[in-house]
Design an enzyme around this catalytic site. Structure first.
Site, PDB file in Angstrom:
ATOM      1  N   SER A  10     -15.915  23.977 -31.781  1.00  0.00           N
ATOM      2  CA  SER A  10     -14.820  23.375 -31.023  1.00  0.00           C
ATOM      3  C   SER A  10     -14.294  22.077 -31.636  1.00  0.00           C
ATOM      4  O   SER A  10     -13.251  21.590 -31.214  1.00  0.00           O
ATOM      5  CB  SER A  10     -15.251  23.125 -29.575  1.00  0.00           C
ATOM      6  N   ASP A  15     -18.699  14.654 -21.288  1.00  0.00           N
ATOM      7  CA  ASP A  15     -18.386  15.147 -22.631  1.00  0.00           C
ATOM      8  C   ASP A  15     -18.307  13.959 -23.582  1.00  0.00           C
ATOM      9  O   ASP A  15     -17.322  13.230 -23.607  1.00  0.00           O
ATOM     10  CB  ASP A  15     -17.057  15.909 -22.620  1.00  0.00           C
ATOM     11  N   HIS A  56     -16.552  15.910 -27.787  1.00  0.00           N
ATOM     12  CA  HIS A  56     -15.162  16.099 -28.186  1.00  0.00           C
ATOM     13  C   HIS A  56     -14.398  14.775 -28.108  1.00  0.00           C
ATOM     14  O   HIS A  56     -14.946  13.762 -27.688  1.00  0.00           O
ATOM     15  CB  HIS A  56     -14.514  17.169 -27.301  1.00  0.00           C
TER      16      HIS A  56
END
Length: 412
Positions: A131, A379, A382
């Site tokens: 990702s 998170d 990211h």
């Protein structure tokens, strides 16, 4: 005694002018020659100057204040997933948007979407990996969207419900870009079919490249590899069909870098051996995570609103892991790039690790899904869009232009 008056009066004036004229011609002749025709020395000097400029390491520098607005925002770009759409998801501060990467010895040009699209006109680009690659792709789509609208053409290739393999097309420039999901770059088999189980071991076949990408990139002009986050899981390593080791198995908790190294080695070998591949392959180095006060599944957070200082980076608890992963990547890339050159293939490095290690302030943290107040996992892997992820594409455009200049030089 010598009579000057007599001498000057009897020697013609031309006798003085002739040697003086000859002397001037001798002195000025090289200068006149340079003016009349190009000098190899002048051209050599110009080339050296260009080489010196190129020697500037754009990946070594610091983040400096930058008060201009980002290239885009969550209202002007429709390609930002909620997961990384931090402003839409309620992040209150904006300071993380007011910084720009400044190399120590030169300037990193701003991303010029028109220039980028002209470079890739009639070409194709694939982001291969986990990702992180998708994160960079979404940044690129937002940057491109400031000039020309990318159209989602995923349905031509796979199901629209497939979030791991997506395709876009920019009609005005005949440019195709895709993301090919391959979190380990090598063939793998999850014990959980959904691939979501973190605690059960994934089987990695370290001597077999993942066909999810290796069977598709032959005709791509640019391939960008970016992965690493999934190598922290429990893993079982296979070679020649036999188990050769494991990570986080039999009550062990430490990382085993063997699988990580072998996966990159196999991926690079696969690129070199793909018959017909003539594209430019880039490796994006490891992207650091910044969990503090616990791991991702232990309540870890990333609530900073400013980048790490030099001192804070020195005590960053995962710094040794990041350094180890980075060194493995660079070592494997260097060896692969040397072999690629022998086959007239082109490999390039986009070194984001040092720059992003400082940006503990730019992760989504808890601001990763608009309106959802029940999220229990932050998170810190990211990167918010817009944000420092856009710098990755400034790097990308810079090295693409350098490679283009190098190719033109080789054809002269």
């Amino acid at each position: 005694m010598f009579n000057c008056k007599y001498a000057s009066g009897n020697i013609p004036r031309g006798a003085f002018l002739l040697p003086l004229t000859l002397l001037l011609i001798v002195l000025l002749l090289p200068l006149l020659r340079n003016l009349i025709q190009p000098s190899s020395k002048l051209y050599a000097s110009s080339n050296l100057e260009t080489k010196e400029t190129r020697k500037c390491n754009i990946f070594s520098g610091n983040w400096v204040p930058y008060r201009k607005e980002p290239y885009y925002n969550n209202e002007t770009c429709p390609f930002i997933l909620d997961q990384i759409n931090c402003i839409k998801s309620g992040r209150p501060d904006r300071e993380f948007l007011k910084l720009r990467w400044k190399p120590r010895d030169c300037e990193l040009p701003l991303f010029d979407a028109t220039q980028f699209l002209n470079l890739v006109r009639g070409k194709s680009m694939a982001f291969v990996g986990d990702s992180m690659g998708r994160n960079q792709l979404e940044s690129l789509l937002c940057l491109i969207n400031t000039v020309a609208r990318p159209e989602d053409i995923t349905a031509k290739y796979t199901s629209n419900d497939d979030i791991f393999f997506r395709w876009w097309f920019v009609a005005d420039y005949n440019f195709t870009v895709t993301t090919l999901w391959s979190p380990f770059l090598v063939k793998y088999n999850d014990s959980d079919a959904s691939g979501r189980a973190f605690y059960s071991a994934t089987k990695l076949y370290l001597d077999e490249a993942d066909r999810a990408w290796s069977s598709k990139i032959e005709n791509f002009d640019y391939v960008i590899f970016s992965t690493g986050q999934w190598f922290f899981r429990p893993l079982t390593f296979y070679e020649n069909g036999q188990v050769v080791g494991c990570q986080k198995c039999e009550n062990a908790t430490e990382l085993d870098y063997y699988g990580y190294r072998k996966a990159f080695r196999t991926a690079f070998r696969a690129i070199r051996n793909i018959e017909g591949f003539k594209g430019l392959a880039f490796l994006v180095t490891h992207s650091p995570e910044h969990f503090e006060n616990g791991a991702w599944n232990e309540g870890g957070t990333c609530n900073r609103t400013k980048p790490f200082t030099k001192e804070e980076r020195g005590v960053y608890k995962n710094g040794d892991i990041v350094e180890a992963l980075y060194q493995i990547q660079v070592e494997e890339f260097s060896a692969a790039e040397k072999e690629a050159r022998e086959k007239r293939l082109r490999f390039g490095l986009i070194d984001i690790t040092d720059a992003m290690a400082m940006r503990a302030d730019a992760h989504p943290s808890r601001f990763r899904r608009a309106g959802d107040t029940n999220l229990k996992v932050n998170d810190c892997v990211h990167w918010c869009l817009p944000g420092p992820m856009d710098t990755w594409n400034e790097f990308l455009l810079f090295v693409m232009k350098l490679e283009g200049e190098r190719q033109k030089g080789n054809m002269l």
